[in-house]
Design an enzyme around this catalytic site. Structure first.
Site, short mmCIF file in Angstrom:
data_model
loop_
_atom_site.label_atom_id
_atom_site.label_comp_id
_atom_site.label_asym_id
_atom_site.label_seq_id
_atom_site.Cartn_x
_atom_site.Cartn_y
_atom_site.Cartn_z
N TYR A 73 13.24 2.11 -43.51
CA TYR A 73 12.17 3.01 -43.06
C TYR A 73 12.40 3.44 -41.61
O TYR A 73 12.39 4.63 -41.28
CB TYR A 73 10.83 2.28 -43.21
CG TYR A 73 9.62 3.06 -42.78
CD1 TYR A 73 9.27 4.25 -43.41
CD2 TYR A 73 8.80 2.61 -41.75
CE1 TYR A 73 8.14 4.96 -43.04
CE2 TYR A 73 7.67 3.30 -41.37
CZ TYR A 73 7.35 4.48 -42.01
OH TYR A 73 6.22 5.17 -41.63
N GLY A 102 -1.68 12.17 -49.94
CA GLY A 102 -1.39 10.80 -49.51
C GLY A 102 -2.37 10.34 -48.43
O GLY A 102 -3.41 10.97 -48.20
N GLN A 103 -1.99 9.25 -47.77
CA GLN A 103 -2.89 8.60 -46.80
C GLN A 103 -3.29 9.55 -45.67
O GLN A 103 -4.48 9.70 -45.38
CB GLN A 103 -2.20 7.35 -46.23
CG GLN A 103 -3.15 6.47 -45.43
CD GLN A 103 -2.43 5.45 -44.55
OE1 GLN A 103 -1.22 5.50 -44.38
NE2 GLN A 103 -3.19 4.54 -44.00
N1 SER Z 1 2.22 1.81 -41.31
C1 SER Z 1 3.62 1.90 -41.57
C2 SER Z 1 4.08 0.75 -42.39
O1 SER Z 1 3.51 -0.30 -42.27
C3 SER Z 1 4.39 1.97 -40.30
O2 SER Z 1 4.48 3.28 -39.85
O3 SER Z 1 5.00 0.86 -43.12
#
Ligand code: SER
Length: 320
Positions: free
Chosen positions: A141, A13-14
């Site tokens: 999230y 992944g990233q």
């Molecule tokens: N970069 C992430 C997002 O934008 C935040 O941790 O979901």
């Protein structure tokens, strides 16, 4: 060479694709086992296995087979994808972490797990957001990350699991394609600018968000992993920060490379609401004090690296 042996889940992944490369460079290729749950890139050099953190027996077998000492679980849904599929986010982000911590407890492993600025919510102070403050996230999230942080601390306090974590800001890299995150607009914009000289931004022009160049995030990760356990005073997750910018400020920087570039705004209410609930700047003094964190890249340098990196990728695509 150090003898630590890493199992990196979400290795392609990233964050994973850059972290595994650096770990292999520092510790040696045979000390890193890369785990992906869908496909393994054909050109990957080193030990790579297909498995899922939602299947802990599979991961336990790998821990035993490769005599793992450190488990790095990067498997995660980002913010926008988590709103589209909250059940999937809950499973991967939180149950996946619980599985990781259980394995760490059983096999005495060191753990790294990524948290995020998304743990903060609308009631958190927005500027110079402290390490300890009001933390009431309103996104799936954010809540999986906050609950995960507390779970990390619980396993440390109750069973002595040596777990380390960072609250990453928006991470900017040019090696992986943009995905479904709130801060990902700051990657998309480069592609659209270079291809079309035009970008339609889903966020308001004044949406100020904390960001960081990926190499700094990787350095921070390596550094916190390599720090003596007694120096890690925070077992939830450390605030981490480099710089902040708005879409308008980013567009102005890109204009220096592409004078004809123009940005327009078509607000996506879902993404804007997420962004509005997050801090604008972060106080990361605890990370600086406890284990010597210091970013290397500023806003200008990051934009210039992103621009040339993405330009090369697009030019290469155009050759075919
Ligand atoms: N970069 C992430 C997002 O934008 C935040 O941790 O979901």
């Amino acid at each position: 060479m150090k003898k630590e042996k890493f199992l990196v889940i979400g290795a392609f992944g990233q964050i994973g694709s850059e972290l595994t490369a650096v770990l292999k460079r520092i510790y040696g290729e045979n000390q890193v086992v890369a785990v992906g749950h869908t496909t393994i890139p054909e050109d990957y050099q080193g030990i790579a296995v297909k498995a899922s953190i939602l299947n802990p027996e599979e991961i336990a077998a790998l821990v035993k087979k490769f005599q793992i000492t450190t488990i790095i679980n990067l498997a995660s849904f980002l913010s926008v994808k988590s709103e589209i599929d909250p059940d999937g986010a809950f499973a991967t982000n939180l149950l996946g972490l619980k599985n990781t911590l259980d394995l760490a407890k059983e096999f005495h492993l060191k753990v790294f797990w990524p948290s995020s600025i998304a743990v903060f919510g609308p009631t958190t102070p927005k500027n110079n957001t402290p390490q300890s403050t009001i933390i009431e996230p309103t996104t799936m999230y954010g809540l999986t990350k906050r609950a995960g942080e507390l779970l990390c601390q619980y396993y440390f306090l109750k069973w002595g699991v040596d777990v380390r974590s960072l609250r990453y800001p928006g991470l900017l890299d040019y090696k992986t394609p943009p995905s479904q995150g709130t801060t990902e607009y700051a990657k998309w914009i480069f592609y659209e600018a270079i291809k079309k000289n035009l970008y339609q931004c889903p966020l308001r022009e004044d949406t100020n968000l904390p960001m960081m160049y990926m190499e700094d995030a990787i350095l921070a990760t390596i550094k916190i992993l390599d720090t003596q356990a007694k120096k890690i005073k925070i077992r939830t997750s450390y605030n981490l920060y480099a710089f902040s910018f708005t879409p308008k400020q980013l567009a102005l920087k890109i204009k220096k490379f592409l004078p004809d570039f123009s940005i327009s705004y078509k607000i996506n209410p879902q993404i804007q609401t997420i962004a509005d609930s997050w801090p604008q700047t972060i106080d990361d003094s605890k990370a600086r004090e406890d284990w010597g964190w210091q970013p290397k890249y500023d806003f200008d340098e990051t934009v210039s690296i992103m621009f040339s990196g993405i330009k090369k990728i697009i030019e290469k695509q155009n050759e075919y």
